[in-house]
Design a protein around this motif. Structure first.
Motif, PDB file in Angstrom:
ATOM      1  N   LYS A  72       0.809  -1.230   0.000  1.00 22.48           N
ATOM      2  CA  LYS A  72       0.000   0.000   0.000  1.00 22.48           C
ATOM      3  C   LYS A  72       0.838   1.276   0.000  1.00 22.48           C
ATOM      4  N   THR A 124      -7.812   2.943   5.388  1.00 18.63           N
ATOM      5  CA  THR A 124      -6.407   3.314   5.549  1.00 18.63           C
ATOM      6  C   THR A 124      -6.298   4.819   5.395  1.00 18.63           C
ATOM      7  N   ARG A 128      -3.602   1.673   8.833  1.00 15.84           N
ATOM      8  CA  ARG A 128      -4.777   0.858   8.538  1.00 15.84           C
ATOM      9  C   ARG A 128      -5.615   0.764   9.808  1.00 15.84           C
ATOM     10  N   PHE A 173      -0.828   0.124  12.003  1.00 15.19           N
ATOM     11  CA  PHE A 173      -2.058  -0.661  12.146  1.00 15.19           C
ATOM     12  C   PHE A 173      -2.717  -0.240  13.449  1.00 15.19           C
TER      13      PHE A 173
END
Lengths: 115, 111
Positions: free
Chosen positions: A41, B86, B106, B10
């Motif tokens: 990503k 995200t 994310r 995350f």
């Protein structure tokens, strides 16, 4: 009407082939961009054009060649595709590159898979 | 060379909780952007921050910029599932330099 559109949305091809991705914006913007988003990503700029003139050319293999026939279009041609070229390619546009509101508007992305 | 670092990369948070995402950058700039990306989708512009002390709010999200600390924050208030996505920060220097993105955070909001 879609502001920034890209075709195709999905592209599956064999190694060694040549392919093109097209981008069009109907926002009247002067500046257009190509980004590559890898499998993790991570987004990285590849090229930028302002009024059909190349202004940013990051370290990209010369197998990648952008072409801007007019300021509403920025196409990306890729020669001799390699496995590592598999990624999502995003086109974007902004009103200009030096004004205070350079918000970039992104297209839907082209998912390229090289087999 | 401009480096943009986000943390955490995350984030799993419960609905109703508050949390902050941080974006640090290495070179002086007063132009910072926040984008949201849903899985398999494009990037959507959330905020443009153009000066030291700039604060912008939209719904449960609030972004701020401290150019002296080279830090931007994205604060989430009373998270809801729809915020799962995200989130990227991106920094622009002057002139013909490219927009440099962080690696993204994310976010997953769970019941």
């Amino acid at each position: 009407d879609t502001a920034v559109s890209q075709t195709p949305k999905y592209l599956v091809t064999q190694m060694g082939n040549d392919k093109s991705i097209k981008c069009e914006q109907n926002l009247g913007h002067d500046t257009m961009y190509w980004y590559k988003q890898d499998s993790k990503k991570f987004l990285k700029i590849m090229f930028s054009y302002n009024n059909k003139e190349l202004i940013i050319n990051e370290t990209v293999p010369n197998r990648f060649s952008p072409k801007s026939p007019d300021k509403a279009h920025l196409n990306l041609h890729i020669n001799s595709l390699e496995l590592g070229d598999s990624a999502v390619y995003f086109c974007a546009s902004s009103r200009n590159r030096v004004g205070p509101q350079e918000t970039q508007y992104f297209g839907p992305g082209t998912r390229l898979l090289v087999l | 060379e401009l480096k943009v670092e986000q943390n955490p990369l995350f984030l799993s948070m419960q609905e109703g909780k508050n949390y902050t995402i941080y974006c640090n950058y290495s070179t002086t700039s007063d132009r910072l952007y926040w984008y949201r990306q849903d899985p398999g989708k494009s990037l959507e512009s959330l905020f443009v921050l153009l000066s030291n002390g700039a604060v912008k709010q939209e719904g449960r999200l609030m972004a701020s910029l401290d150019t002296k600390a080279r830090l931007s924050t994205l604060h989430i208030t009373a998270a809801v599932h729809d915020l799962s996505a995200t989130y990227f920060c991106a920094v622009l220097l002057q002139g013909n330099t490219p927009l440099v993105f962080g690696k993204g955070t994310r976010l997953s909001v769970i019941a």
